[in-house]
Design an enzyme around this catalytic site. Structure first.
Site, PDB file in Angstrom:
ATOM      1  N   ASP A  23       0.912  -1.246  -0.138  1.00  0.00           N
ATOM      2  CA  ASP A  23      -0.029  -0.003   0.111  1.00  0.00           C
ATOM      3  C   ASP A  23       0.825   1.299  -0.231  1.00  0.00           C
ATOM      4  O   ASP A  23       1.673   1.347   0.899  1.00  0.00           O
ATOM      5  CB  ASP A  23      -0.705   0.006   1.249  1.00  0.00           C
ATOM      6  CG  ASP A  23      -2.109   0.903   1.158  1.00  0.00           C
ATOM      7  OD1 ASP A  23      -2.507   1.354  -0.106  1.00  0.00           O
ATOM      8  OD2 ASP A  23      -2.843   1.401   2.104  1.00  0.00           O
TER       9      ASP A  23
ATOM     10  N   HIS B 250      -3.893  13.736   0.633  1.00  0.00           N
ATOM     11  CA  HIS B 250      -4.290  12.817   1.714  1.00  0.00           C
ATOM     12  C   HIS B 250      -3.221  12.984   2.689  1.00  0.00           C
ATOM     13  O   HIS B 250      -3.523  13.234   4.022  1.00  0.00           O
ATOM     14  CB  HIS B 250      -4.340  11.519   1.111  1.00  0.00           C
ATOM     15  CG  HIS B 250      -4.548  10.520   2.339  1.00  0.00           C
ATOM     16  ND1 HIS B 250      -5.498  10.504   3.195  1.00  0.00           N
ATOM     17  CD2 HIS B 250      -3.473   9.420   2.659  1.00  0.00           C
ATOM     18  CE1 HIS B 250      -5.521   9.626   4.183  1.00  0.00           C
ATOM     19  NE2 HIS B 250      -4.224   8.914   3.797  1.00  0.00           N
TER      20      HIS B 250
ATOM     21  N   GLU C 175     -11.083   3.669   3.147  1.00  0.00           N
ATOM     22  CA  GLU C 175     -10.032   4.501   2.374  1.00  0.00           C
ATOM     23  C   GLU C 175     -10.244   4.245   1.096  1.00  0.00           C
ATOM     24  O   GLU C 175     -10.238   3.090   0.460  1.00  0.00           O
ATOM     25  CB  GLU C 175      -8.690   4.253   2.682  1.00  0.00           C
ATOM     26  CG  GLU C 175      -8.282   4.766   4.071  1.00  0.00           C
ATOM     27  CD  GLU C 175      -6.654   4.652   4.331  1.00  0.00           C
ATOM     28  OE1 GLU C 175      -5.922   3.751   3.658  1.00  0.00           O
ATOM     29  OE2 GLU C 175      -6.054   5.520   5.310  1.00  0.00           O
TER      30      GLU C 175
ATOM     31  N   GLU D 185      -9.102   3.977  -2.638  1.00  0.00           N
ATOM     32  CA  GLU D 185      -7.665   3.672  -3.362  1.00  0.00           C
ATOM     33  C   GLU D 185      -8.033   3.012  -4.629  1.00  0.00           C
ATOM     34  O   GLU D 185      -9.047   2.490  -5.119  1.00  0.00           O
ATOM     35  CB  GLU D 185      -6.735   2.921  -2.493  1.00  0.00           C
ATOM     36  CG  GLU D 185      -6.897   3.389  -1.165  1.00  0.00           C
ATOM     37  CD  GLU D 185      -5.639   2.841  -0.366  1.00  0.00           C
ATOM     38  OE1 GLU D 185      -5.005   1.953  -0.935  1.00  0.00           O
ATOM     39  OE2 GLU D 185      -5.422   3.145   0.870  1.00  0.00           O
TER      40      GLU D 185
ATOM     41  N   ASP E   6      -9.462   0.406   1.449  1.00  0.00           N
ATOM     42  CA  ASP E   6      -8.327  -0.187   2.601  1.00  0.00           C
ATOM     43  C   ASP E   6      -8.969   0.314   3.881  1.00  0.00           C
ATOM     44  O   ASP E   6      -8.703   1.225   4.514  1.00  0.00           O
ATOM     45  CB  ASP E   6      -7.028   0.612   2.174  1.00  0.00           C
ATOM     46  CG  ASP E   6      -5.922   0.354   3.128  1.00  0.00           C
ATOM     47  OD1 ASP E   6      -5.805  -0.999   3.556  1.00  0.00           O
ATOM     48  OD2 ASP E   6      -5.089   1.069   3.695  1.00  0.00           O
TER      49      ASP E   6
ATOM     50  N   ARG F 169      -8.880   3.611  13.024  1.00  0.00           N
ATOM     51  CA  ARG F 169      -8.008   4.664  13.193  1.00  0.00           C
ATOM     52  C   ARG F 169      -7.482   4.547  14.517  1.00  0.00           C
ATOM     53  O   ARG F 169      -6.452   5.085  15.125  1.00  0.00           O
ATOM     54  CB  ARG F 169      -8.518   6.128  12.728  1.00  0.00           C
ATOM     55  CG  ARG F 169      -9.144   6.312  11.660  1.00  0.00           C
ATOM     56  CD  ARG F 169      -7.988   6.262  10.762  1.00  0.00           C
ATOM     57  NE  ARG F 169      -8.651   6.533   9.081  1.00  0.00           N
ATOM     58  CZ  ARG F 169      -7.985   6.470   8.237  1.00  0.00           C
ATOM     59  NH1 ARG F 169      -6.607   5.823   8.196  1.00  0.00           N
ATOM     60  NH2 ARG F 169      -8.276   6.433   7.082  1.00  0.00           N
TER      61      ARG F 169
ATOM     62  N   GLN G 114      -4.913   1.975  15.072  1.00  0.00           N
ATOM     63  CA  GLN G 114      -3.731   2.409  14.013  1.00  0.00           C
ATOM     64  C   GLN G 114      -2.992   3.260  14.770  1.00  0.00           C
ATOM     65  O   GLN G 114      -1.538   3.473  14.994  1.00  0.00           O
ATOM     66  CB  GLN G 114      -4.142   3.172  12.814  1.00  0.00           C
ATOM     67  CG  GLN G 114      -3.056   3.104  11.894  1.00  0.00           C
ATOM     68  CD  GLN G 114      -3.588   3.847  10.514  1.00  0.00           C
ATOM     69  OE1 GLN G 114      -4.799   3.691  10.165  1.00  0.00           O
ATOM     70  NE2 GLN G 114      -2.780   4.353   9.967  1.00  0.00           N
TER      71      GLN G 114
ATOM     72  N   LYS H  36      -5.234  -2.167  10.174  1.00  0.00           N
ATOM     73  CA  LYS H  36      -5.373  -2.304   8.763  1.00  0.00           C
ATOM     74  C   LYS H  36      -5.798  -3.646   8.354  1.00  0.00           C
ATOM     75  O   LYS H  36      -6.418  -3.975   7.361  1.00  0.00           O
ATOM     76  CB  LYS H  36      -4.234  -1.846   7.882  1.00  0.00           C
ATOM     77  CG  LYS H  36      -3.865  -0.556   7.976  1.00  0.00           C
ATOM     78  CD  LYS H  36      -4.704   0.561   7.076  1.00  0.00           C
ATOM     79  CE  LYS H  36      -4.159   1.709   7.110  1.00  0.00           C
ATOM     80  NZ  LYS H  36      -4.754   2.761   6.092  1.00  0.00           N
TER      81      LYS H  36
ATOM     82  N   THR I 269      -9.325  -5.812   3.572  1.00  0.00           N
ATOM     83  CA  THR I 269      -9.197  -5.020   2.594  1.00  0.00           C
ATOM     84  C   THR I 269      -9.903  -5.325   1.430  1.00  0.00           C
ATOM     85  O   THR I 269      -9.669  -6.380   1.022  1.00  0.00           O
ATOM     86  CB  THR I 269      -7.576  -4.969   2.102  1.00  0.00           C
ATOM     87  OG1 THR I 269      -6.503  -4.490   3.328  1.00  0.00           O
ATOM     88  CG2 THR I 269      -7.330  -3.724   0.926  1.00  0.00           C
TER      89      THR I 269
ATOM     90  N   GLU J 260     -10.778  12.338   6.950  1.00  0.00           N
ATOM     91  CA  GLU J 260     -10.595  13.571   6.374  1.00  0.00           C
ATOM     92  C   GLU J 260     -11.867  14.291   6.346  1.00  0.00           C
ATOM     93  O   GLU J 260     -11.858  15.449   6.565  1.00  0.00           O
ATOM     94  CB  GLU J 260      -9.802  13.432   5.277  1.00  0.00           C
ATOM     95  CG  GLU J 260      -8.426  12.975   5.114  1.00  0.00           C
ATOM     96  CD  GLU J 260      -8.004  12.248   3.686  1.00  0.00           C
ATOM     97  OE1 GLU J 260      -8.282  11.232   3.511  1.00  0.00           O
ATOM     98  OE2 GLU J 260      -7.311  13.329   3.018  1.00  0.00           O
TER      99      GLU J 260
END
Lengths: 426, 426
Positions: free
Chosen positions: B132, B139, B205, B207, B239, B243, B246, B259, B263, B370
C-alpha cells in the site's frame, strides 16, 4: 526424556540433530530429482517421501494424505499437532536402535538415508504472509536510545503490545543463497537532497521465526490459550537491513525497501515438541498485559543463539554475538493472539519472526547497528579489520541450539554472503 | 477510438462495461460449477473458458496455454502484454456486431454469455504480497496537518519517493463480502492505560490498486521505462482502517492491526490498454525526483472516483466523496520502479495500492478521517444522521469510471457493509 531411544544412525556428539530433535526440511538431491520432505538425523537426511511410499509412515492421521512428496512443508503443517505428534512417534521408532524395519533393510536405508552434503535445502514453506515483530526489549531499547535518547527509548505502546509490521514474503530466501547489497535512496546529509546508490549501512538481524500450522478463519481470533496449537515449529531468521535506506524511508509507515531486498530463513524447522524440554520463564511483564495477552506456564525458550562473521580476507569466521531467545519479552503465543485479535487470518505457512534478539550485554547484541553502536564504536576483528556495517564478501552465519545434558537440539546454520551491489542503475 | 466496433450484446448507455472496456474477472455461477475467467460486457459476463474450449480464443500467445479455466487471473497475468493484447483483440472481434461466430451460434451464446446477476464474483488474483502506497499529496497533507500541524504536514521524504508499506495479503476480500468491525487495543486517554474493545473509529479509504503481470527476478530492478509492462490492470480498493487501533500501534513500525482485518478489492480488473485513452498529465513534481523515478509522457489517469454511504436507517445511499485518480502525485510506473530498485521481487498477482486518494476540496477527500476532520467536523447525512466514523450496518460503495464521449470505461462497484464486532473476547 529418559525414555528417548538411541538411534542406529551415527550422530556426532556435538550434532544439532540427535533423535530428540527430528527437524523438518524440504530438500532436493544435488544429483537431481523432485523436492521432498525430510528429517535431519546426525549428518543425514531421512527422506520421508521414500518411507511413506514404503508404507512405514501409516497412522491415523498420516495414512494416504501424501504430505511428504512435496516442495514445501505446508501440507504437513496444515494437518495440525496430532498429526505432527504421530509423525514424530513414527519417525522416532523407525530410527531406533532396536527397530529393525529400516535398520536391517539395506536397500531402503540407501534410498531413505542420504548425506546432508548430497542435497540442496530449499525454503521450507510457501509463505503467504511474513510478519516481523519487535519483541526484544533490549533491542528496542538499544535502538531507541540511539535514535531518541535514553529518556524516550521505548515508545509508549511497547510494554503493552507486541509491536510488529508486515514484511515482504516474496524475497524470503533459504540459507545458502547469497544476498546482494541493495541500492536505494538515502539522505546522509539532512541539509542536502537525497542520493541514490548502494546502501552503505547493510546489516544483519538475528531473529527466530515461527511457522504457522493450521490457520484461522478471517474474523475469528485465536485465543491465547490455543495459540501454540497453531505453531508448527521454529527457524532462524536473518532479517537483512539497509539502515540508511530504512532511516530515510520509514516515517511514517514503517520499514519497506530497507528490508525487502532479502530475508534469509534456516532450512530445518524445529518443532515445538522438540523444544518442549527447554521451555523456561520469560521476562516478567510489568505492567501486566491486557487479558487477551495473558498467559500462564513457561513462555520462554532457552535457546542459545550466535552470529559469526567472516570477511573476505579472514581465514576463519569469528563469533561476534552470543545471546539467547529467553530474553524475548513477548512470547510466541502472545504474538499469535495479538496478530489475530482484530480478526486477521493467519494461513498455513505464514512466518512470524521475533524481531532482533539482543541480550543485556554488549556481546549479546543481535545486529551490527547495536554492536558498533550506529557506527560510533566500530569493533575489531582478528587480523586488524574493523566493522561498523557489513562489507561486500562478508559471510554472516547464524546458529542456535538448546543445550541438553550431553546433547543439543539445534537449528544447524543459516549462512549467506554479501554480494556487491549491481553497478548499473536501471 | 473511432474504429472501435459496435457489439451485438445489449449495453446500456451508462454501462461501465462497453466493448471498449472488457475488464477481466473470476466468477462462479451461483447455480454451481468451477470458477473461471470472464470479461464483463454490458450486464453480462463473457465466459472465456467456454470460448477457449470452443476454439475461439486461439492465437500466437493464447493457444493451448489454458489460462481461462482457472480460479484466478494469475496465469493470464503471467503471460505479459502481447498475450493480453491478443486476448483483447480476439474478444473484441467475437463481440462485434458484424462477426457471426458467437452472434449467430445460439447454443454458444447461451453457454458463454451469462447475466452478471447469475454469478458470484471472486477475488481476481492470488495475491502473494500486497503493498500500500501513500501517493496522494492531498491525503498525506490532510493527515499530516491533523496529526502534526500545518508546518510539518508532509514528512521530509514525501516529495522524494513514493512512501509505501507492506500490507496484509491474507485478508484481501472481494467486493460483496461484508467486513466485521475489529476489536483491538487502543488508548483513547494518553494519561491512562490502554483498553481492549471494538474499534470506535472504523473508516474506509478510497484507493486504486494495480495488479502485477510478469514479475522480476530477486535482485534485478525494473527500470521505470519498462514498469508499465509489468502492470496487468487496475481495480478499486477499500483499505478499511481502524484509526484508534492504528494510532496506538503504529509507532515506529507502521500500520498493522489497524489495517489487517480486511481490505476489499473490486471484482473487475480494467486493463491498462482500456485506460490508455484516458491518460493525462500527473501533478508536476517539484523537486524533480532522482533519475530512477523520472518519467516522460502522461503519467496520470483521468479516473472519476466516488464513495457512497448508506446507513442502516437510510432509504438510499448518499454520495459522500467525488474525486479523481489524476490527483495522485506518484504514478504507477514510479511505484513499480521504486518498489524494485532495491532488488525486491514482484510476483505475478501482487497488488500495489495507491493509498487514499483525496483531491483539493473538502468534497474530494477519500476517507472519513479527512471528511469529518478527525471527528472535529461531523457531517450530516439525509434524514438527520451524522457521521464521524463508520457505524455498524453502514454500507460503503465505491465506484469509478473514465468518461469518454458518450460512454464510460468503468470499474463497476466495490461495496460492503460493516458488521458489528464479535462480543466475545477470545
Amino acid at each position: 526424556m529418559n525414555t528417548t531411544p538411541r538411534t542406529f544412525v551415527a550422530v556426532p556428539a556435538d550434532s544439532h540433530f540427535p533423535i530428540r530433535n527430528l527437524p523438518y526440511g524440504v530438500f532436493r538431491p544435488i544429483m537431481g530429482g523432485p523436492p521432498r520432505v525430510g528429517v535431519a538425523i546426525g549428518e543425514s537426511v531421512l527422506d520421508l517421501a521414500v518411507l511413506a511410499e514404503a508404507g512405514l509412515l501409516d497412522g491415523r492421521y498420516l495414512s494416504g494424505v501424501g504430505v511428504f512428496r512435496r516442495a514445501s512443508l505446508n501440507a504437513l503443517m496444515a494437518l495440525g499437532r496430532p498429526a505432527w505428534r504421530e509423525a514424530r512417534e513414527l519417525v522416532t521408532r523407525l530410527l531406533s536402535a532396536d527397530e529393525p524395519r529400516l535398520r536391517d533393510n539395506q536397500a531402503l536405508r540407501d534410498a531413505a538415508l542420504v548425506p546432508q552434503a548430497s542435497v540442496e535445502m530449499l525454503l521450507p514453506a510457501e509463505v503467504g504472509d511474513y510478519t516481523d515483530f519487535y519483541s526484544s526489549r533490549e533491542h528496542a531499547t538499544n535502538v531507541g536510545v540511539m535514535f531518541r535518547g535514553p529518556d524516550a527509548a521505548l515508545q509508549p505502546n511497547w510494554l503493552h503490545l507486541p509491536v510488529g509490521y508486515h514484511g515482504r514474503a516474496s524475497s524470503l530466501v533459504p540459507g545458502g543463497v547469497d544476498v546482494r547489497r541493495p541500492c536505494g535512496q538515502t539522505r546522509p546529509d539532512d541539509g542536502a537532497p537525497p542520493l541514490f546508490g548502494p546502501s552503505r549501512q547493510m546489516d544483519f538481524e538475528l531473529e527466530i521465526g515461527a511457522f504457522i500450522g493450521p490457520g484461522n478463519t478471517l474474523g475469528e481470533p485465536i485465543g491465547i490459550d490455543r495459540a501454540e496449537e497453531h505453531i508448527f515449529g521454529l527457524v532462524l531468521v536473518n532479517d537483512w537491513s539497509a539502515r540508511d535506506i530504512q532511516k530515510w524511508e520509514y516515517v511514517p509507515l514503517g520499514p519497506f525497501l530497507g528490508k525487502s531486498f532479502a530475508t534469509s530463513v534456516s532450512p530445518w524447522v524445529v518443532t515445538l515438541d522438540a523444544l518442549e524440554p527447554f521451555r523456561c520463564a520469560a521476562p516478567v511483564q510489568d505492567p501486566p498485559p491486557l487479558p487477551y495477552l495473558r498467559t500462564s506456564g513457561p513462555q520462554g525458550i532457552d535457546l542459545c543463539l550466535e552470529v559469526w562473521l567472516q570477511g573476505g580476507r579472514m581465514a576463519a569466521p569469528e563469533r561476534i554475538t552470543a545471546t539467547n531467545a529467553r530474553h524475548l519479552y513477548w512470547s510466541l503465543a502472545q504474538q499469535v493472539a495479538h496478530h489475530t485479535v482484530n480478526g486477521c487470518n493467519l494461513r498455513t505457512g505464514d512466518l512470524l519472526a521475533s524481531g532482533t534478539i539482543s541480550g543485556p550485554t554488549r556481546e549479546s547484541r543481535g545486529s551490527l547497528l547495536e554492536l558498533a553502536w550506529r557506527g560510533a564504536e566500530p569493533f575489531e576483528l582478528p587480523g586488524g579489520e574493523r566493522r561498523t556495517f557489513l562489507e561486500d564478501g562478508d559471510r554472516v552465519t547464524m546458529t542456535g541450539w538448546c543445550q541438553g545434558d550431553g546433547f543439543r537440539v539445534g537449528f544447524g546454520e543459516l549462512s549467506a554472503r554479501v554480494l556487491p551491489a549491481h553497478q548499473a542503475v536501471p
